[in-house]
Design a protein around this motif. Structure first.
Motif, short mmCIF file in Angstrom:
data_model
loop_
_atom_site.label_atom_id
_atom_site.label_comp_id
_atom_site.label_asym_id
_atom_site.label_seq_id
_atom_site.Cartn_x
_atom_site.Cartn_y
_atom_site.Cartn_z
N UNK A 41 -1.33 4.43 9.01
CA UNK A 41 -1.79 4.53 7.63
C UNK A 41 -3.03 5.40 7.55
N UNK A 42 -3.13 6.14 6.50
CA UNK A 42 -4.22 7.12 6.36
C UNK A 42 -5.48 6.44 5.82
N UNK A 43 -6.11 5.68 6.68
CA UNK A 43 -7.40 5.09 6.32
C UNK A 43 -8.49 6.09 6.67
N UNK A 44 -9.59 6.09 5.94
CA UNK A 44 -10.67 7.03 6.24
C UNK A 44 -11.41 6.61 7.51
N UNK A 45 -10.79 6.83 8.65
CA UNK A 45 -11.35 6.40 9.92
C UNK A 45 -12.58 7.21 10.28
N UNK B 255 -4.71 1.71 1.47
CA UNK B 255 -4.22 1.72 2.84
C UNK B 255 -4.18 0.32 3.43
N UNK B 256 -5.25 -0.44 3.23
CA UNK B 256 -5.29 -1.81 3.74
C UNK B 256 -4.22 -2.66 3.06
N UNK B 257 -4.04 -2.48 1.77
CA UNK B 257 -3.02 -3.22 1.04
C UNK B 257 -1.63 -2.92 1.60
N UNK B 258 -1.39 -1.67 1.97
CA UNK B 258 -0.10 -1.31 2.55
C UNK B 258 0.14 -2.04 3.85
N UNK C 76 3.21 -11.51 -6.40
CA UNK C 76 4.47 -10.75 -6.44
C UNK C 76 5.18 -10.80 -5.09
N UNK C 77 6.49 -10.67 -5.07
CA UNK C 77 7.24 -10.74 -3.81
C UNK C 77 6.77 -9.66 -2.83
N UNK C 78 6.52 -10.03 -1.58
CA UNK C 78 6.10 -9.04 -0.58
C UNK C 78 7.14 -7.93 -0.43
N UNK C 79 6.64 -6.76 -0.10
CA UNK C 79 7.54 -5.62 0.10
C UNK C 79 7.90 -4.88 -1.17
N UNK C 80 7.22 -5.20 -2.28
CA UNK C 80 7.51 -4.55 -3.56
C UNK C 80 6.29 -3.76 -4.02
N UNK D 224 -0.99 -5.37 -6.39
CA UNK D 224 -1.81 -6.57 -6.51
C UNK D 224 -2.77 -6.69 -5.33
N UNK D 225 -2.30 -6.41 -4.13
CA UNK D 225 -3.16 -6.45 -2.94
C UNK D 225 -4.23 -5.36 -2.99
N UNK D 226 -3.85 -4.18 -3.48
CA UNK D 226 -4.81 -3.09 -3.61
C UNK D 226 -5.96 -3.49 -4.53
N UNK D 227 -5.63 -4.12 -5.65
CA UNK D 227 -6.66 -4.54 -6.59
C UNK D 227 -7.59 -5.57 -5.96
N UNK D 228 -7.02 -6.50 -5.19
CA UNK D 228 -7.83 -7.53 -4.55
C UNK D 228 -8.78 -6.93 -3.52
#
Length: 208
Positions: free
Chosen positions: A72-76, A98-101, A184-188, A194-198
């Protein structure tokens, strides 16, 4: 990967599937080789003791998690001793996505691995010799410290540890906690949004 390393990886993958399915009670040498489709005695030949088997699982989980994070393209940035360039709000948004993904992957396609990791952590509470599983989180904490320092956090060392703890708690809540009932169901796309917002809210709270 050598022939031996490949065989151990196959056995560890079978053990991960068993842990996710039945917990520690289902983890036996015989069950592992049966799940892996290998002849009787194979597991003992490579991983003689139960502790060796669990340690192989822990190492395999760490290797697979590193591969996920690397994809994943995190700003390493470089190690915390040599801080990289400052992170902008746009960088933090990219980091959150990226973390949410990664989290969504660990909740869906990587669900078995996440359940196996928790099973190993619980086992380590009662078997101190397995506490080495905790060492695999040191790299993530160092990365979080570096990223938060670059984002302007006032106490990046302490807040980096908090960030990892909060994110791990979010993962646990969505997988086996009450959050699984309403998220929301995982993988959607909805789950990732939702995870990105958190994660974005958490980053903003730690850096402002």
């Amino acid at each position: 990967m050598t022939g031996r390393a490949n065989r151990v990886a196959v056995l560890a993958d079978a053990a991960i599937a068993l842990l996710a399915e039945s917990g520690m009670r289902g983890l036996t040498h015989r069950a592992v080789e049966a799940r892996a489709g290998m002849p009787p005695g194979t597991t003992s030949a490579y991983l003689r003791t139960r502790q060796a088997l669990i340690e192989a699982v822990v190492q395999r989980l760490a290797d697979l998690d590193r591969a996920d994070l690397g994809g994943h393209e995190l700003p390493a940035g470089p190690p915390p001793t040599t801080p990289g360039p400052p992170l902008s709000p746009a960088d933090l948004d990219q980091l959150a996505a990226g973390i949410a993904g990664v989290l969504d992957h660990w909740l869906s396609a990587g669900r078995d691995r996440t359940l196996a990791r928790y099973a190993c952590l619980l086992e380590a509470v009662h078997r101190p010799q397995l506490r080495t599983i905790l060492q695999h989180g040191a790299v993530l904490r160092a990365q979080a410290e570096d990223l938060l320092a670059r984002a302007g956090a006032p106490d990046p060392r302490r807040q980096g540890q908090q960030f990892v703890a909060y994110v791990d708690g979010l993962l646990f809540d969505r997988l086996v906690g009450a959050g699984a009932l309403s998220a929301p169901p995982p993988g959607t796309p909805a789950s990732r949004a939702d995870l990105t917002a958190a994660v974005r809210d958490l980053l903003r709270a730690l850096t402002t």
